[in-house]
Design a protein around this motif. Structure first.
Motif, PDB file in Angstrom:
ATOM      1  N   THR A 113      -8.002   7.762  -8.328  1.00 44.01           N
ATOM      2  CA  THR A 113      -7.990   8.858  -7.363  1.00 44.01           C
ATOM      3  C   THR A 113      -8.263   8.379  -5.947  1.00 44.01           C
ATOM      4  O   THR A 113      -7.866   9.028  -4.978  1.00 44.01           O
ATOM      5  CB  THR A 113      -9.047   9.918  -7.754  1.00 44.01           C
ATOM      6  N   LEU A 114      -8.906   7.214  -5.809  1.00 40.98           N
ATOM      7  CA  LEU A 114      -9.397   6.765  -4.508  1.00 40.98           C
ATOM      8  C   LEU A 114      -8.776   5.463  -4.015  1.00 40.98           C
ATOM      9  O   LEU A 114      -8.631   5.273  -2.797  1.00 40.98           O
ATOM     10  CB  LEU A 114     -10.920   6.592  -4.571  1.00 40.98           C
ATOM     11  N   ASP A 115      -8.440   4.538  -4.900  1.00 38.75           N
ATOM     12  CA  ASP A 115      -7.951   3.215  -4.492  1.00 38.75           C
ATOM     13  C   ASP A 115      -6.768   3.332  -3.541  1.00 38.75           C
ATOM     14  O   ASP A 115      -5.770   4.003  -3.845  1.00 38.75           O
ATOM     15  CB  ASP A 115      -7.507   2.403  -5.705  1.00 38.75           C
ATOM     16  N   THR A 116      -6.860   2.648  -2.404  1.00 32.91           N
ATOM     17  CA  THR A 116      -5.806   2.683  -1.387  1.00 32.91           C
ATOM     18  C   THR A 116      -5.624   1.291  -0.808  1.00 32.91           C
ATOM     19  O   THR A 116      -6.597   0.643  -0.423  1.00 32.91           O
ATOM     20  CB  THR A 116      -6.184   3.653  -0.246  1.00 32.91           C
ATOM     21  N   LEU A 117      -4.380   0.829  -0.752  1.00 34.49           N
ATOM     22  CA  LEU A 117      -4.083  -0.450  -0.114  1.00 34.49           C
ATOM     23  C   LEU A 117      -4.210  -0.325   1.396  1.00 34.49           C
ATOM     24  O   LEU A 117      -3.844   0.701   1.977  1.00 34.49           O
ATOM     25  CB  LEU A 117      -2.675  -0.903  -0.468  1.00 34.49           C
ATOM     26  N   GLY A 118      -4.702  -1.390   2.047  1.00 31.62           N
ATOM     27  CA  GLY A 118      -4.840  -1.388   3.495  1.00 31.62           C
ATOM     28  C   GLY A 118      -4.503  -2.734   4.097  1.00 31.62           C
ATOM     29  O   GLY A 118      -4.205  -3.702   3.382  1.00 31.62           O
ATOM     30  N   ALA A 122       4.678  -0.144   9.299  1.00 31.88           N
ATOM     31  CA  ALA A 122       5.994   0.491   9.395  1.00 31.88           C
ATOM     32  C   ALA A 122       7.027  -0.252   8.558  1.00 31.88           C
ATOM     33  O   ALA A 122       7.851   0.367   7.860  1.00 31.88           O
ATOM     34  CB  ALA A 122       6.434   0.540  10.857  1.00 31.88           C
ATOM     35  N   LEU A 123       6.993  -1.568   8.606  1.00 33.74           N
ATOM     36  CA  LEU A 123       7.946  -2.361   7.846  1.00 33.74           C
ATOM     37  C   LEU A 123       7.662  -2.295   6.342  1.00 33.74           C
ATOM     38  O   LEU A 123       8.577  -2.110   5.532  1.00 33.74           O
ATOM     39  CB  LEU A 123       7.904  -3.811   8.317  1.00 33.74           C
ATOM     40  N   ILE A 124       6.407  -2.460   5.969  1.00 37.52           N
ATOM     41  CA  ILE A 124       6.069  -2.485   4.547  1.00 37.52           C
ATOM     42  C   ILE A 124       6.356  -1.126   3.901  1.00 37.52           C
ATOM     43  O   ILE A 124       6.879  -1.055   2.785  1.00 37.52           O
ATOM     44  CB  ILE A 124       4.595  -2.878   4.342  1.00 37.52           C
ATOM     45  N   ALA A 125       6.028  -0.059   4.600  1.00 34.52           N
ATOM     46  CA  ALA A 125       6.251   1.274   4.054  1.00 34.52           C
ATOM     47  C   ALA A 125       7.697   1.738   4.204  1.00 34.52           C
ATOM     48  O   ALA A 125       8.086   2.746   3.610  1.00 34.52           O
ATOM     49  CB  ALA A 125       5.322   2.278   4.745  1.00 34.52           C
ATOM     50  N   GLY A 126       8.505   1.016   4.985  1.00 34.46           N
ATOM     51  CA  GLY A 126       9.878   1.443   5.223  1.00 34.46           C
ATOM     52  C   GLY A 126       9.951   2.715   6.040  1.00 34.46           C
ATOM     53  O   GLY A 126      10.867   3.522   5.877  1.00 34.46           O
ATOM     54  N   ARG A 127       8.993   2.892   6.956  1.00 34.97           N
ATOM     55  CA  ARG A 127       8.914   4.102   7.776  1.00 34.97           C
ATOM     56  C   ARG A 127       8.791   3.702   9.247  1.00 34.97           C
ATOM     57  O   ARG A 127       7.688   3.582   9.784  1.00 34.97           O
ATOM     58  CB  ARG A 127       7.716   4.956   7.353  1.00 34.97           C
ATOM     59  N   PRO A 128       9.906   3.474   9.910  1.00 38.79           N
ATOM     60  CA  PRO A 128       9.851   2.989  11.300  1.00 38.79           C
ATOM     61  C   PRO A 128       9.142   3.941  12.239  1.00 38.79           C
ATOM     62  O   PRO A 128       8.637   3.525  13.285  1.00 38.79           O
ATOM     63  CB  PRO A 128      11.332   2.827  11.680  1.00 38.79           C
ATOM     64  N   GLU A 129       9.069   5.233  11.875  1.00 40.07           N
ATOM     65  CA  GLU A 129       8.410   6.194  12.761  1.00 40.07           C
ATOM     66  C   GLU A 129       6.914   5.929  12.901  1.00 40.07           C
ATOM     67  O   GLU A 129       6.273   6.447  13.834  1.00 40.07           O
ATOM     68  CB  GLU A 129       8.627   7.618  12.239  1.00 40.07           C
ATOM     69  N   ILE A 130       6.327   5.129  11.997  1.00 40.62           N
ATOM     70  CA  ILE A 130       4.902   4.810  12.105  1.00 40.62           C
ATOM     71  C   ILE A 130       4.615   3.995  13.356  1.00 40.62           C
ATOM     72  O   ILE A 130       3.552   4.143  13.974  1.00 40.62           O
ATOM     73  CB  ILE A 130       4.430   4.061  10.843  1.00 40.62           C
ATOM     74  N   LYS A 145      -6.564   1.816   6.820  1.00 36.99           N
ATOM     75  CA  LYS A 145      -6.432   2.436   5.507  1.00 36.99           C
ATOM     76  C   LYS A 145      -5.409   3.545   5.655  1.00 36.99           C
ATOM     77  O   LYS A 145      -5.681   4.583   6.239  1.00 36.99           O
ATOM     78  CB  LYS A 145      -7.756   3.012   5.014  1.00 36.99           C
ATOM     79  N   PRO A 146      -4.196   3.343   5.147  1.00 41.05           N
ATOM     80  CA  PRO A 146      -3.154   4.354   5.348  1.00 41.05           C
ATOM     81  C   PRO A 146      -3.402   5.621   4.528  1.00 41.05           C
ATOM     82  O   PRO A 146      -4.365   5.710   3.756  1.00 41.05           O
ATOM     83  CB  PRO A 146      -1.883   3.641   4.858  1.00 41.05           C
ATOM     84  N   SER A 147      -2.518   6.567   4.704  1.00 38.67           N
ATOM     85  CA  SER A 147      -2.554   7.753   3.856  1.00 38.67           C
ATOM     86  C   SER A 147      -2.455   7.355   2.389  1.00 38.67           C
ATOM     87  O   SER A 147      -1.754   6.397   2.033  1.00 38.67           O
ATOM     88  CB  SER A 147      -1.397   8.697   4.200  1.00 38.67           C
ATOM     89  N   PHE A 148      -3.141   8.080   1.543  1.00 43.14           N
ATOM     90  CA  PHE A 148      -3.150   7.805   0.110  1.00 43.14           C
ATOM     91  C   PHE A 148      -1.724   7.773  -0.427  1.00 43.14           C
ATOM     92  O   PHE A 148      -0.923   8.651  -0.138  1.00 43.14           O
ATOM     93  CB  PHE A 148      -3.964   8.887  -0.605  1.00 43.14           C
ATOM     94  N   ARG A 149      -1.420   6.720  -1.178  1.00 43.66           N
ATOM     95  CA  ARG A 149      -0.126   6.505  -1.845  1.00 43.66           C
ATOM     96  C   ARG A 149       1.006   6.161  -0.890  1.00 43.66           C
ATOM     97  O   ARG A 149       2.166   6.104  -1.314  1.00 43.66           O
ATOM     98  CB  ARG A 149       0.261   7.704  -2.716  1.00 43.66           C
ATOM     99  N   LEU A 150       0.719   5.934   0.384  1.00 36.81           N
ATOM    100  CA  LEU A 150       1.791   5.456   1.267  1.00 36.81           C
ATOM    101  C   LEU A 150       2.263   4.084   0.803  1.00 36.81           C
ATOM    102  O   LEU A 150       3.453   3.775   0.854  1.00 36.81           O
ATOM    103  CB  LEU A 150       1.300   5.380   2.711  1.00 36.81           C
ATOM    104  N   LEU A 151       1.329   3.245   0.352  1.00 32.95           N
ATOM    105  CA  LEU A 151       1.655   1.926  -0.175  1.00 32.95           C
ATOM    106  C   LEU A 151       1.386   1.910  -1.676  1.00 32.95           C
ATOM    107  O   LEU A 151       0.385   2.460  -2.138  1.00 32.95           O
ATOM    108  CB  LEU A 151       0.817   0.848   0.523  1.00 32.95           C
ATOM    109  N   ALA A 205       4.210 -11.419 -12.849  1.00 32.35           N
ATOM    110  CA  ALA A 205       4.987 -10.659 -11.854  1.00 32.35           C
ATOM    111  C   ALA A 205       4.131 -10.376 -10.632  1.00 32.35           C
ATOM    112  O   ALA A 205       2.904 -10.315 -10.705  1.00 32.35           O
ATOM    113  CB  ALA A 205       5.474  -9.343 -12.470  1.00 32.35           C
ATOM    114  N   ASP A 206       4.801 -10.207  -9.514  1.00 30.21           N
ATOM    115  CA  ASP A 206       4.134  -9.797  -8.288  1.00 30.21           C
ATOM    116  C   ASP A 206       3.827  -8.307  -8.325  1.00 30.21           C
ATOM    117  O   ASP A 206       4.597  -7.505  -8.875  1.00 30.21           O
ATOM    118  CB  ASP A 206       5.032 -10.046  -7.071  1.00 30.21           C
ATOM    119  N   ALA A 207       2.707  -7.925  -7.732  1.00 32.48           N
ATOM    120  CA  ALA A 207       2.470  -6.508  -7.459  1.00 32.48           C
ATOM    121  C   ALA A 207       3.588  -5.983  -6.560  1.00 32.48           C
ATOM    122  O   ALA A 207       4.239  -6.734  -5.824  1.00 32.48           O
ATOM    123  CB  ALA A 207       1.121  -6.330  -6.774  1.00 32.48           C
ATOM    124  N   ALA A 208       3.817  -4.678  -6.611  1.00 32.38           N
ATOM    125  CA  ALA A 208       4.898  -4.084  -5.823  1.00 32.38           C
ATOM    126  C   ALA A 208       4.747  -4.391  -4.338  1.00 32.38           C
ATOM    127  O   ALA A 208       5.734  -4.672  -3.642  1.00 32.38           O
ATOM    128  CB  ALA A 208       4.923  -2.569  -6.056  1.00 32.38           C
TER     129      ALA A 208
END
Length: 412
Positions: free
Chosen positions: A186-191, A205-213, A169-175, A86-89
């Motif tokens: 506790t630390l791993d963050t996608l970027g 903005a597209l990946i997170a589904g947050r156009p305001e970014i 490096k976005p906010s933690f858990r944004l991705l 399977a693909d990662a999310a």
């Protein structure tokens, strides 16, 4: 470098099809990869969607991120040839947007610090950094318009600075990190790595589904931080920071000195305890079953990590939690939008024995706040500066990064 926005503009104008855009990327990979060595696997016959906001955009996927169509080997012989079902999310999300996960990019083994064979295309003879070595180098070489990395200490911001690209490096858990090999939960963050702040903002903005970014560059209120919680940088890094400050001031930014209280020195010191305790558990199977197959730096790290007890780990987490809450209040009371500080201690180190030093990144990773590296023009190898915003304010960090990028270009 390949620009995501430029490719999409040509596709939307009808002068380029998504398939042709991916073909251009494949040609660039064929031209540059033999020298750069940034890729570990490529899709020989990619499916290219003709629709979607990222249609025609080929993406490099760090090789600790699962892909159902390409092996995920984690920079280690232990997982050689391993093929996820399977693909990662994050990969599934890219596909839904029309992007093409075209290649797996090199990573240090399990995203630690044992170097890869990847070369820095913008600084021959110097490391590209790590652990997201291949993603940074592939974007810097113009092989890919977008690449994914991860950061536990400084594995997005530092290689971006060394290779002269924009790293986020976005906010933690944004991705989502589901399907990403864990080193420290506790630390791993996608970027992300991209050619410009605007490219990175569109992608995030597209990946997170947050156009305001994604919003236009605006004149920020900037706090200038010279870190006192760790060893100082080299003169060239301070020079880049001063050039960035001067460019921002010339473009109208209000800049004031910014400092952190002693609590953050304590928090900085606790990063290793959290990372090391968690990595010993995250890599427990590899350590127990394949210790002798681990590369030397990681093996020694895990040997030492066995001695960290739960009480020390819990104490470190309490310090980190207190610092996160305090940083939120400090940024509010300082009346600034972003912090401007160092990305790396200096130029990328000579040779390939080291991936560099993450001391100017580790605190911010633990704070979970958004960070962006912006390249600073100058003589010699690439240098960058780091822009940091409060947790959840990724749009501020990227808008300020775009402002600084434009200010530096105008001043040059």
């Amino acid at each position: 470098m390949l620009s995501l926005l430029s490719l999409r503009a040509r596709i939307e104008a009808g002068s380029l099809t998504p398939s042709q855009a991916v073909a251009l990327t494949r040609e660039a990979m064929a031209e540059h990869e033999p020298a750069v060595r940034a890729l570990v696997a490529t899709d020989p016959d990619p499916v290219v969607p003709e629709t979607g906001p990222l249609a025609g955009i080929a993406v490099g996927i760090k090789d600790i991120i699962d892909t159902a169509h390409l092996p995920t080997q984690m920079g280690s012989t232990i997982h050689a040839g391993w093929q996820p079902r399977a693909d990662a999310a994050i990969v599934a999300r890219l596909k839904r947007l029309g992007a093409v996960p075209l290649a797996k990019t090199t990573t240090t083994a399990f995203a630690f610090i044992d170097p890869t064979e990847t070369r820095n295309p913008r600084a021959p003879g110097r490391t590209p950094g790590g652990s997201s070595s291949g993603s940074a180098a592939a974007v810097a070489a113009g092989m890919l318009p977008l690449a994914l990395g991860t950061q536990t200490g400084g594995s997005v911001i530092r290689p971006a600075a060394y290779c002269g690209v924009v790293g986020v490096k976005p906010s933690f858990r944004l991705l989502p990190t589901v399907g990403v090999k864990c080193f420290s939960w506790t630390l791993d963050t996608l970027g992300l790595f991209a050619a410009s702040a605007a490219d990175a903002a569109r992608a995030l903005a597209l990946i997170a589904g947050r156009p305001e970014i994604e919003r236009p560059a605006s004149v920020p209120r900037i706090g200038l931080l010279l870190p006192e919680y760790c060893d100082p940088a080299e003169p060239e890094a301070f020079g880049a920071l001063d050039r960035a400050r001067a460019a921002a001031e010339a473009a109208g930014a209000n800049i004031r000195a910014f400092t952190l209280p002693e609590l953050f020195k304590e928090a900085f010191d606790q990063h290793a305890t959290i990372q090391d305790f968690e990595s010993a558990q995250a890599l427990a199977w590899e350590y127990a079953a394949h210790r002798d197959d681990l590369p030397p730096l990681l093996r020694a790290h895990l040997d030492a990590a066995q001695a960290i007890d739960a009480a020390s780990y819990d104490a470190a987490r309490r310090v980190a939690h207190h610092a996160r809450r305090s940083l939120r209040d400090i940024l509010r009371s300082a009346d600034i939008d972003v912090v401007l500080t160092l990305s790396a201690p200096g130029f990328a180190p000579d040779g390939y024995a080291s991936t560099g030093d993450s001391r100017f990144n580790r605190l911010w990773t633990m704070m979970g706040v958004p960070c962006v590296t912006v390249p600073v023009p100058g003589d010699g190898p690439p240098l960058g500066v780091q822009i940091i915003a409060g947790f959840g304010h990724d749009e501020r960090a990227l808008s300020a990064a775009a402002f600084l990028e434009q200010a530096l270009a105008a001043r040059r």
